[in-house]
Scaffold this motif. Structure first.
Motif, PDB file in Angstrom:
ATOM      1  N   ALA A   1       0.415  -1.094  -0.137  1.00 43.10           N
ATOM      2  CA  ALA A   1       0.550  -0.193  -0.221  1.00 43.10           C
ATOM      3  C   ALA A   1       0.914   0.812   0.000  1.00 43.10           C
ATOM      4  CB  ALA A   1      -0.800  -0.104   0.931  1.00 43.10           C
ATOM      5  N   ALA A   2       1.359   0.894   0.567  1.00 40.60           N
ATOM      6  CA  ALA A   2       2.956   2.182   0.708  1.00 40.60           C
ATOM      7  C   ALA A   2       3.503   2.992  -0.370  1.00 40.60           C
ATOM      8  CB  ALA A   2       3.941   2.200   2.096  1.00 40.60           C
ATOM      9  N   LEU A   3       4.313   1.440  -1.512  1.00 39.39           N
ATOM     10  CA  LEU A   3       4.823   1.939  -2.724  1.00 39.39           C
ATOM     11  C   LEU A   3       3.708   2.220  -4.086  1.00 39.39           C
ATOM     12  CD1 LEU A   3       7.189   1.024  -4.163  1.00 39.39           C
ATOM     13  CD2 LEU A   3       6.071  -1.260  -4.926  1.00 39.39           C
ATOM     14  N   GLY A   4       2.567   1.265  -3.817  1.00 42.89           N
ATOM     15  CA  GLY A   4       1.235   2.399  -4.355  1.00 42.89           C
ATOM     16  C   GLY A   4       0.489   3.767  -4.504  1.00 42.89           C
ATOM     17  N   TRP A   5       0.832   4.245  -3.169  1.00 44.41           N
ATOM     18  CA  TRP A   5       0.652   5.592  -2.493  1.00 44.41           C
ATOM     19  C   TRP A   5       1.986   6.272  -3.158  1.00 44.41           C
ATOM     20  CZ3 TRP A   5       3.259   8.235   1.645  1.00 44.41           C
ATOM     21  CH2 TRP A   5       2.641   9.920   1.336  1.00 44.41           C
ATOM     22  N   ALA A   6       2.769   6.278  -2.925  1.00 41.25           N
ATOM     23  CA  ALA A   6       4.035   7.087  -3.706  1.00 41.25           C
ATOM     24  C   ALA A   6       4.072   7.004  -4.371  1.00 41.25           C
ATOM     25  CB  ALA A   6       5.592   6.418  -3.116  1.00 41.25           C
ATOM     26  N   ALA A   7       3.241   6.025  -5.473  1.00 44.43           N
ATOM     27  CA  ALA A   7       3.881   6.086  -6.656  1.00 44.43           C
ATOM     28  C   ALA A   7       3.071   7.170  -8.248  1.00 44.43           C
ATOM     29  CB  ALA A   7       3.000   4.850  -7.844  1.00 44.43           C
ATOM     30  N   PRO A   8       1.713   7.470  -7.294  1.00 44.74           N
ATOM     31  CA  PRO A   8       1.331   9.033  -8.338  1.00 44.74           C
ATOM     32  C   PRO A   8       2.134  10.112  -7.846  1.00 44.74           C
ATOM     33  CG  PRO A   8      -0.707   7.767  -6.559  1.00 44.74           C
ATOM     34  CD  PRO A   8       1.214   7.151  -6.134  1.00 44.74           C
ATOM     35  N   ASN A   9       2.971  10.492  -6.278  1.00 39.33           N
ATOM     36  CA  ASN A   9       3.969  11.241  -6.345  1.00 39.33           C
ATOM     37  C   ASN A   9       4.990  11.062  -7.275  1.00 39.33           C
ATOM     38  OD1 ASN A   9       2.339  12.316  -4.211  1.00 39.33           O
ATOM     39  ND2 ASN A   9       3.374  10.657  -2.635  1.00 39.33           N
ATOM     40  N   LEU A  10       5.482   9.933  -7.676  1.00 44.90           N
ATOM     41  CA  LEU A  10       6.663   9.716  -8.620  1.00 44.90           C
ATOM     42  C   LEU A  10       6.145   9.874 -10.332  1.00 44.90           C
ATOM     43  CD1 LEU A  10       8.444   6.981  -6.962  1.00 44.90           C
ATOM     44  CD2 LEU A  10       8.636   9.527  -6.775  1.00 44.90           C
ATOM     45  N   ILE A  11       4.537   8.947 -10.605  1.00 47.20           N
ATOM     46  CA  ILE A  11       4.309   9.708 -12.056  1.00 47.20           C
ATOM     47  C   ILE A  11       2.909  10.051 -11.978  1.00 47.20           C
ATOM     48  CG2 ILE A  11       4.304   7.593 -13.191  1.00 47.20           C
ATOM     49  CD1 ILE A  11       5.238   5.508 -12.756  1.00 47.20           C
TER      50      ILE A  11
ATOM     51  N   ALA B   1      -1.672  -6.136  -6.982  1.00 47.03           N
ATOM     52  CA  ALA B   1      -2.652  -5.678  -7.331  1.00 47.03           C
ATOM     53  C   ALA B   1      -3.351  -4.834  -5.638  1.00 47.03           C
ATOM     54  CB  ALA B   1      -4.456  -6.729  -6.889  1.00 47.03           C
ATOM     55  N   THR B   2      -2.860  -5.129  -4.581  1.00 49.26           N
ATOM     56  CA  THR B   2      -2.873  -3.868  -3.551  1.00 49.26           C
ATOM     57  C   THR B   2      -1.861  -2.658  -3.949  1.00 49.26           C
ATOM     58  OG1 THR B   2      -2.726  -6.026  -2.066  1.00 49.26           O
ATOM     59  CG2 THR B   2      -2.388  -3.509  -1.679  1.00 49.26           C
ATOM     60  N   ILE B   3      -0.716  -2.877  -5.022  1.00 52.70           N
ATOM     61  CA  ILE B   3      -0.340  -1.716  -5.245  1.00 52.70           C
ATOM     62  C   ILE B   3      -1.160  -0.903  -5.690  1.00 52.70           C
ATOM     63  CG2 ILE B   3       1.238  -0.845  -6.373  1.00 52.70           C
ATOM     64  CD1 ILE B   3       3.209  -3.520  -5.703  1.00 52.70           C
ATOM     65  N   GLY B   4      -1.815  -1.264  -6.233  1.00 58.22           N
ATOM     66  CA  GLY B   4      -2.171  -0.554  -8.345  1.00 58.22           C
ATOM     67  C   GLY B   4      -3.750   0.034  -7.043  1.00 58.22           C
ATOM     68  N   LEU B   5      -4.802  -0.936  -6.530  1.00 52.04           N
ATOM     69  CA  LEU B   5      -5.826  -0.062  -4.607  1.00 52.04           C
ATOM     70  C   LEU B   5      -5.270   1.128  -4.557  1.00 52.04           C
ATOM     71  CD1 LEU B   5      -7.858  -3.092  -4.320  1.00 52.04           C
ATOM     72  CD2 LEU B   5      -8.310  -1.079  -6.230  1.00 52.04           C
ATOM     73  N   ALA B   6      -4.018   0.910  -3.590  1.00 54.23           N
ATOM     74  CA  ALA B   6      -3.582   1.893  -3.299  1.00 54.23           C
ATOM     75  C   ALA B   6      -3.121   2.900  -3.761  1.00 54.23           C
ATOM     76  CB  ALA B   6      -2.309   1.616  -2.033  1.00 54.23           C
ATOM     77  N   ALA B   7      -2.414   2.944  -5.482  1.00 51.72           N
ATOM     78  CA  ALA B   7      -2.199   3.846  -6.252  1.00 51.72           C
ATOM     79  C   ALA B   7      -3.358   5.252  -6.702  1.00 51.72           C
ATOM     80  CB  ALA B   7      -1.385   3.503  -7.233  1.00 51.72           C
ATOM     81  N   SER B   8      -5.381   4.417  -6.578  1.00 48.68           N
ATOM     82  CA  SER B   8      -5.953   5.074  -7.197  1.00 48.68           C
ATOM     83  C   SER B   8      -7.364   5.355  -5.771  1.00 48.68           C
ATOM     84  CB  SER B   8      -6.686   4.126  -8.035  1.00 48.68           C
ATOM     85  OG  SER B   8      -6.398   3.044  -8.009  1.00 48.68           O
ATOM     86  N   GLU B   9      -6.900   4.216  -4.728  1.00 48.48           N
ATOM     87  CA  GLU B   9      -7.942   4.660  -3.512  1.00 48.48           C
ATOM     88  C   GLU B   9      -7.294   4.868  -2.118  1.00 48.48           C
ATOM     89  OE1 GLU B   9     -10.933   4.624  -4.593  1.00 48.48           O
ATOM     90  OE2 GLU B   9     -10.850   2.923  -6.805  1.00 48.48           O
ATOM     91  N   ASP B  10      -8.467   4.983  -1.918  1.00 50.51           N
ATOM     92  CA  ASP B  10      -7.822   5.278  -0.286  1.00 50.51           C
ATOM     93  C   ASP B  10      -6.348   5.023   0.601  1.00 50.51           C
ATOM     94  OD1 ASP B  10      -8.399   7.861   1.928  1.00 50.51           O
ATOM     95  OD2 ASP B  10      -8.213   5.367   2.988  1.00 50.51           O
ATOM     96  N   VAL B  11      -5.610   4.858   0.757  1.00 52.06           N
ATOM     97  CA  VAL B  11      -4.190   4.115   0.856  1.00 52.06           C
ATOM     98  C   VAL B  11      -4.484   3.511   2.213  1.00 52.06           C
ATOM     99  CG1 VAL B  11      -3.026   6.270   2.450  1.00 52.06           C
ATOM    100  CG2 VAL B  11      -2.068   3.872   1.511  1.00 52.06           C
ATOM    101  N   VAL B  12      -5.370   3.640   3.092  1.00 51.41           N
ATOM    102  CA  VAL B  12      -5.734   3.336   4.700  1.00 51.41           C
ATOM    103  C   VAL B  12      -6.965   2.245   4.286  1.00 51.41           C
ATOM    104  CG1 VAL B  12      -6.879   4.084   6.813  1.00 51.41           C
ATOM    105  CG2 VAL B  12      -5.193   5.669   5.338  1.00 51.41           C
ATOM    106  N   GLY B  13      -8.242   2.939   3.692  1.00 49.41           N
ATOM    107  CA  GLY B  13      -8.563   1.845   3.517  1.00 49.41           C
ATOM    108  C   GLY B  13      -7.864   0.310   3.055  1.00 49.41           C
ATOM    109  N   VAL B  14      -7.420   0.316   2.023  1.00 47.15           N
ATOM    110  CA  VAL B  14      -7.617   0.067   1.223  1.00 47.15           C
ATOM    111  C   VAL B  14      -5.932  -1.645   2.238  1.00 47.15           C
ATOM    112  CG1 VAL B  14      -5.240  -1.379  -1.073  1.00 47.15           C
ATOM    113  CG2 VAL B  14      -6.858   0.768  -1.551  1.00 47.15           C
ATOM    114  N   THR B  15      -4.929  -0.522   2.600  1.00 45.01           N
ATOM    115  CA  THR B  15      -4.265  -1.496   3.557  1.00 45.01           C
ATOM    116  C   THR B  15      -5.594  -1.977   4.628  1.00 45.01           C
ATOM    117  OG1 THR B  15      -2.834   0.367   3.895  1.00 45.01           O
ATOM    118  CG2 THR B  15      -3.205  -0.971   5.568  1.00 45.01           C
ATOM    119  N   LEU B  16      -6.518  -1.500   5.436  1.00 46.39           N
ATOM    120  CA  LEU B  16      -7.127  -1.983   6.162  1.00 46.39           C
ATOM    121  C   LEU B  16      -8.466  -3.298   6.167  1.00 46.39           C
ATOM    122  CD1 LEU B  16      -8.256   0.723   8.678  1.00 46.39           C
ATOM    123  CD2 LEU B  16      -6.818  -0.989   8.730  1.00 46.39           C
ATOM    124  N   GLY B  17      -8.382  -3.054   4.455  1.00 46.07           N
ATOM    125  CA  GLY B  17      -9.416  -4.324   3.964  1.00 46.07           C
ATOM    126  C   GLY B  17      -8.109  -5.083   3.541  1.00 46.07           C
ATOM    127  N   GLY B  18      -7.343  -4.783   3.070  1.00 47.77           N
ATOM    128  CA  GLY B  18      -6.495  -6.031   2.747  1.00 47.77           C
ATOM    129  C   GLY B  18      -5.645  -7.359   3.819  1.00 47.77           C
TER     130      GLY B  18
END
Length: 240
Positions: A68-78, A176-193
């Motif tokens: 999730a952290a990797l997915g959350w950071a991705a939009p800041n780089l790309i 899939a978790t990385i992809g979700l965290a890149a487009s959705e709420d990272v906290v929600g993705v983490t807790l749901g996962g």
């Protein structure tokens, strides 16, 4: 400012619930009958269930947070647009691949996930020294780190954690978790996962071999494929 915060609250709440639901659904669709599921099921047959569960869920929780952290950071780089459509592509790819494996892939003489895990664990046990030999070796080598880890964590916990972590690395649920965290709420993705992993692993530990041997892999592949396609279609429809 208070009015602006109040106006954003429902939006943030909806993003959290969407991320939570999608992450939970993806994990439930991809982890039932997966390699990590069978690792927990087989290990729980021969070892204390609580220890096996603790090691497995600790590994899966760490992997979920990292992904999730990797997915959350991705939009800041790309660009967020690129990361969003990359996530859409991954969901559609995994969905189509699951359906292909379910309906078109030839499985003659191919081992199931359960048989593969049983063979791997059997080979691991054969190549492992006995407990007495390991203790003697530790004494001779004076391996302080191994001694300390053995005092803090049982060997079963470490084995469950290590095997689960390695099996999950690069798995479709991690991507899939990385992809979700890149487009959705990272906290929600983490807790749901994490919740999804906890339920799947708990079922594996409690059900053991009986549950594992009654899983219809064809049904799991179809269900997982449909879920991935639905999430990919929803993400494509809503846009970045």
């Amino acid at each position: 400012m208070p009015n602006a915060v109040a106006a954003m609250a429902p939006l943030l709440h909806n993003r959290f619930l969407t991320g939570f639901a999608k992450s939970f659904g993806v994990i439930m669709a991809s982890e039932i009958g997966d390699k990590t599921f069978f690792i927990a099921a087989i290990m729980a047959m021969r070892n204390p269930r609580v220890t096996v569960f603790a090691g497995a869920i600790a590994a899966l929780a760490v992997m979920t947070v990292l992904s999730a952290a990797l997915g959350w950071a991705a939009p800041n780089l790309i660009s967020k647009v690129y990361t969003h459509y990359a996530a859409v592509g991954l969901f559609l790819f995994f969905g189509l691949k699951s359906l292909y494996d379910a309906f078109l892939k030839k499985s003659d003489n191919e081992e199931s996930e359960l048989e593969q895990v049983e063979q791997e664990l059997s080979d691991l046990n054969k190549n492992k020294s006995t407990g007495k030999d390991m203790k003697d070796m530790d004494k001779r080598k004076g391996n302080f780190l191994s001694t300390m880890l053995g005092m803090v964590f049982s060997q079963i916990f470490l084995k469950s954690f290590t095997l689960t972590f390695l099996a999950e690395w690069g798995d479709r649920s991690q991507i899939a978790t990385i992809g979700l965290a890149a487009s959705e709420d990272v906290v929600g993705v983490t807790l749901g996962g994490i919740l999804g992993h906890a339920l799947c692993t708990g079922a594996a530990v409690l059900g053991g071999r009986h549950l594992a041997s009654h899983i219809n892999e064809h049904t799991v592949l179809v269900f997982g494929g449909v879920m991935f396609l639905l999430f990919g279609g929803h993400a494509l429809y809503t846009g970045p």
